[in-house]
Enzyme design. Structure first.
Site, mmCIF file in Angstrom:
data_model
loop_
_atom_site.group_PDB
_atom_site.id
_atom_site.type_symbol
_atom_site.label_atom_id
_atom_site.label_comp_id
_atom_site.label_asym_id
_atom_site.label_seq_id
_atom_site.Cartn_x
_atom_site.Cartn_y
_atom_site.Cartn_z
ATOM 1 N N GLY A 1 -4.408 -1.843 5.609
ATOM 2 C CA GLY A 1 -3.658 -2.990 5.086
ATOM 3 C C GLY A 1 -4.240 -4.331 5.511
ATOM 4 O O GLY A 1 -4.429 -5.235 4.698
ATOM 5 N N ARG A 2 -4.572 -4.461 6.794
ATOM 6 C CA ARG A 2 -5.032 -5.769 7.280
ATOM 7 C C ARG A 2 -6.483 -6.061 6.917
ATOM 8 O O ARG A 2 -7.018 -7.103 7.286
ATOM 9 C CB ARG A 2 -4.777 -5.899 8.784
ATOM 10 C CG ARG A 2 -5.291 -4.754 9.629
ATOM 11 C CD ARG A 2 -4.714 -4.810 11.034
ATOM 12 N NE ARG A 2 -5.101 -3.671 11.843
ATOM 13 C CZ ARG A 2 -4.466 -2.501 11.854
ATOM 14 N NH1 ARG A 2 -3.401 -2.332 11.085
ATOM 15 N NH2 ARG A 2 -4.862 -1.515 12.632
ATOM 16 N N GLU B 1 -2.962 -6.203 15.719
ATOM 17 C CA GLU B 1 -2.503 -4.905 15.217
ATOM 18 C C GLU B 1 -3.626 -3.869 15.397
ATOM 19 O O GLU B 1 -3.368 -2.685 15.572
ATOM 20 C CB GLU B 1 -2.100 -5.018 13.737
ATOM 21 C CG GLU B 1 -1.160 -3.911 13.283
ATOM 22 C CD GLU B 1 -0.484 -4.184 11.943
ATOM 23 O OE1 GLU B 1 0.697 -4.567 11.927
ATOM 24 O OE2 GLU B 1 -1.139 -4.026 10.900
ATOM 25 N N LYS C 1 10.902 -0.680 13.187
ATOM 26 C CA LYS C 1 11.335 -0.390 11.806
ATOM 27 C C LYS C 1 12.419 0.689 11.828
ATOM 28 O O LYS C 1 13.438 0.573 11.151
ATOM 29 C CB LYS C 1 10.152 0.136 10.981
ATOM 30 C CG LYS C 1 9.082 -0.870 10.655
ATOM 31 C CD LYS C 1 8.063 -0.214 9.725
ATOM 32 C CE LYS C 1 6.789 -0.987 9.608
ATOM 33 N NZ LYS C 1 5.746 -0.296 8.851
ATOM 34 N N LYS D 1 0.842 -1.197 0.000
ATOM 35 C CA LYS D 1 0.000 0.000 0.000
ATOM 36 C C LYS D 1 0.881 1.251 0.000
ATOM 37 O O LYS D 1 0.689 2.165 -0.783
ATOM 38 C CB LYS D 1 -0.907 -0.026 1.232
ATOM 39 C CG LYS D 1 -1.861 1.120 1.319
ATOM 40 C CD LYS D 1 -2.728 0.968 2.567
ATOM 41 C CE LYS D 1 -3.451 2.256 2.865
ATOM 42 N NZ LYS D 1 -4.160 2.227 4.132
ATOM 43 N N GLU E 1 10.929 -4.625 3.740
ATOM 44 C CA GLU E 1 11.006 -6.039 3.352
ATOM 45 C C GLU E 1 10.522 -6.232 1.911
ATOM 46 O O GLU E 1 11.156 -6.922 1.108
ATOM 47 C CB GLU E 1 10.127 -6.907 4.272
ATOM 48 C CG GLU E 1 10.620 -7.022 5.685
ATOM 49 C CD GLU E 1 10.027 -5.961 6.615
ATOM 50 O OE1 GLU E 1 9.704 -4.856 6.120
ATOM 51 O OE2 GLU E 1 9.917 -6.243 7.811
ATOM 52 N N HIS F 1 -3.945 -32.650 20.020
ATOM 53 C CA HIS F 1 -2.756 -33.423 20.401
ATOM 54 C C HIS F 1 -1.586 -32.510 20.719
ATOM 55 O O HIS F 1 -0.444 -32.943 20.783
ATOM 56 C CB HIS F 1 -2.395 -34.394 19.273
ATOM 57 C CG HIS F 1 -3.505 -35.345 18.985
ATOM 58 N ND1 HIS F 1 -3.642 -36.544 19.643
ATOM 59 C CD2 HIS F 1 -4.576 -35.242 18.158
ATOM 60 C CE1 HIS F 1 -4.731 -37.157 19.211
ATOM 61 N NE2 HIS F 1 -5.322 -36.380 18.306
HETATM 62 O O1 F6P Z 1 4.152 -2.781 9.598
HETATM 63 C C1 F6P Z 1 2.806 -2.967 9.633
HETATM 64 C C2 F6P Z 1 2.174 -2.663 8.317
HETATM 65 O O2 F6P Z 1 2.063 -1.299 8.136
HETATM 66 C C3 F6P Z 1 0.832 -3.346 8.218
HETATM 67 O O3 F6P Z 1 -0.186 -2.662 8.816
HETATM 68 C C4 F6P Z 1 0.691 -3.537 6.755
HETATM 69 O O4 F6P Z 1 -0.265 -4.492 6.465
HETATM 70 C C5 F6P Z 1 2.097 -3.952 6.389
HETATM 71 O O5 F6P Z 1 2.917 -3.193 7.234
HETATM 72 C C6 F6P Z 1 2.480 -3.774 4.945
HETATM 73 O O6 F6P Z 1 2.370 -2.458 4.524
HETATM 74 P P1 F6P Z 1 2.438 -2.076 3.003
HETATM 75 O O7 F6P Z 1 1.286 -2.705 2.309
HETATM 76 O O8 F6P Z 1 2.378 -0.578 2.964
HETATM 77 O O9 F6P Z 1 3.736 -2.583 2.452
#
Ligand code: F6P
Length: 534
Positions: free
Chosen positions: A259-260, A345, A502, A199, A205, A376
């Site tokens: 995002g979530r 979150e 971060k 987003k 990452e 189990h």
């Molecule tokens: O670090 C948390 C977060 O901001 C989440 O809320 C989000 O889903 C994820 O990182 C990825 O963010 P993006 O879609 O901006 O890469």
């Protein structure tokens, strides 16, 4: 209208709930069942293809009544309306929380256009009309994203794999290079499509993984081939272009989709490609049905409202810390990590809507695993441990594959667990069981075979795992999270808590590269870095 800011513990209902709790804290659910022949009828809801049984929870009619009073005092009705009307209820980020618009019966124009774009793209990919740089049809899709840009689509593609087409889907999220190295063993650059999902298009990452994958791809193919194999999903069009992905290969996102909660948007492109557009829209339509139920059903008959309130009851009165989710379907294995992000979150917050520190517990810890495997592993603690852990059991009436024998055994376990948690095993029952044992053996075993019972669970029985029922299930949990956030007087839709780590990682990277450790760091971190570099 913004959400009200009000400390829930200062409401009339909260005080009444506290007094009520002190009366029924140790009450036995089994006694309630015996006394009240209508308990199951009153505490269960049948809706569409869902049957939700709340009766094995430590609540009676009075509890529900007071929880509903609490909801009214915290203006839950108004909050739901505000959310569905696109009001900017995510006040700390000045954004609406409008994922329901992505699946609404009447969608905003930009959403309709976006769906059309997803339809055309996914159909061309599936039919083979869209080709890779060497003229071959695509066989594999790689979704590159993390958090909400990974967990939702990954979970849905796995959950609905029964409905999947020939396209192989891979999800790369972790910055760990072992993850990408394993991917490279499996894919052919000529026939692989890469979807970079972010987003913000600023997540470390995702950007590092996307760059590594693009370099690998350019080495195998060519720079010119990139435009045929890389697409992006983002709200940051400028950053996408700077990365080298063409505007026509970019799928938009909007700041009003968190995002979530974004799998219903272009973030679900990999879902549409792997399952086909029809299944994707069935998923949306299922969620839309749950949205209508949530926004229109009276609270007493409202599944997400009751789920949220009962969870508040355990969290704030019984002081439980965690909730477990146990789906009796291997397909739903990834529902747990998905819910962990969605729930924790969102509601892992320490500051209320007035900017004051909260003086009560907020977000629950969610954990779990699929049944019967979980039986189990950790069920011992649920049955005989010292902690009270409310549990959601999710099961399906019909299996997807024809082996009814397995499904019967699986579901027998589903029913047996909620029964065992409720009834436990009394001293008399244990006595009967060990009647033939020697006195010595009896003495050694009697106490250990006892199950106190009276452990809460909610059974969610769904007709069949389909795109539509999956949409309903996910929307149900989304709304449960919303209900809890409203009651807890917090902002559920920001996530400032992930920022500090971060920022600090960014400062550590150059120290590792230059092998120069900042002497201002705390002693423990300095030593860890030294060990790593040695
Ligand atoms: O670090 C948390 C977060 O901001 C989440 O809320 C989000 O889903 C994820 O990182 C990825 O963010 P993006 O879609 O901006 O890469």
């Amino acid at each position: 209208m913004a959400l009200i800011a009000k400390n829930p513990t200062e409401t009339k209902a909260w005080a009444q709930l506290q007094a009520h709790f002190e009366k029924i804290e140790t009450a036995e659910m089994l006694t309630w069942f015996k006394k009240d022949a209508k308990r199951v009828e009153q505490l269960s809801l049948e809706w569409e293809d869902f049957y939700v049984d709340f009766s094995k929870n430590r609540v009676d009619e009075k509890t529900v009544e007071l929880l509903l009073d609490l909801a009214h005092e915290m203006q839950l009705e108004q909050a739901i309306q505000a959310q569905f009307n696109g009001v900017k209820i995510n006040q700390t980020e000045n954004r609406a929380v409008w994922h329901t618009a992505l699946r609404a019966a009447e969608k905003p124009k930009e959403v309709q256009q976006n769906l059309e774009q997803i339809k055309i793209f996914s159909e061309k990919l599936i039919t083979g009309e869209k080709k890779g740089y060497s003229g071959k049809a695509f066989t594999d899709i790689v979704n590159i994203g993390i958090g909400g840009s990974d967990l939702g689509p990954k979970m849905v593609v796995e959950a609905l794999q029964y409905y999947k087409n020939h396209l192989q889907t891979h999800f790369i999220s972790n910055i760990d290079s072992d993850h990408t190295a394993e991917l490279f063993k499996k894919i052919n650059p000529e026939t692989t499509l890469f979807i970079v999902v972010s987003k913000s298009f600023g997540t470390q990452e995702t950007l590092v993984n996307a760059s590594t994958i693009r370099s690998w791809f350019v080495e195998q193919a060519s720079q010119e081939a990139v435009e045929h194999h890389f697409v992006a999903v983002s709200s940051n069009l400028k950053a996408v272009q700077d990365f080298g992905i063409l505007p026509e290969n970019t799928f938009p996102m909007w700041d009003w989709v968190g995002g979530r909660f974004s799998l219903w948007s272009s973030v679900g492109l990999s879902i549409a490609c792997a399952l086909g557009y029809k299944n994707f829209t069935d998923l949306l339509a299922g969620a839309q049905k749950m949205d209508s139920h949530f926004s229109q059903a009276p609270f007493r008959q409202n599944i997400p409202v009751l789920m949220g309130l009962i969870s508040v009851w355990y969290n704030n009165f019984f002081k439980t810390e965690t909730e477990a989710v146990v789906p009796y379907s291997t397909y739903l294995e990834k529902l747990i990590p998905y819910l962990q992000q969605a729930v924790m979150e969102s509601n892992g917050k320490q500051t209320d809507r007035s900017g004051e520190p909260v003086n009560y517990q907020t977000g629950t810890i969610v954990w779990g695993a699929v049944g019967s495997n979980a039986q189990h592993a950790f069920f011992q603690l649920l049955h005989q441990g010292t902690k009270l852990i409310p549990l959601d059991l999710i099961g399906f009436k019909k299996p997807l594959h024809p082996n009814k024998e397995h499904h019967g055994i699986l579901m027998a376990n589903f029913f047996a667990q909620s029964q065992a948690l409720l009834t436990g095993k009394s001293a008399e029952e244990v006595e009967k069981e060990i009647a033939g044992f020697t006195p010595d053996l009896k003495k050694r075993q009697a106490a250990y075979k006892l199950f106190k019972g009276n452990k809460p669970s909610t059974s969610i029985l769904i007709n069949k795992l389909t795109p539509s029922s999956m949409g309903k299930l996910l929307a149900m949990y989304e709304h449960k999270i919303f209900v809890q956030g409203v009651i807890w007087n917090i902002f559920s839709y920001d996530q400032w808590g992930v920022e500090l780590g971060k920022q600090l990682a960014k400062k550590i990277i150059p120290q590792l590269k230059e092998k120069e450790i900042n002497q201002q760091l705390d002693a423990s971190t300095q030593k860890l870095l030294k060990e790593f570099l040695s």
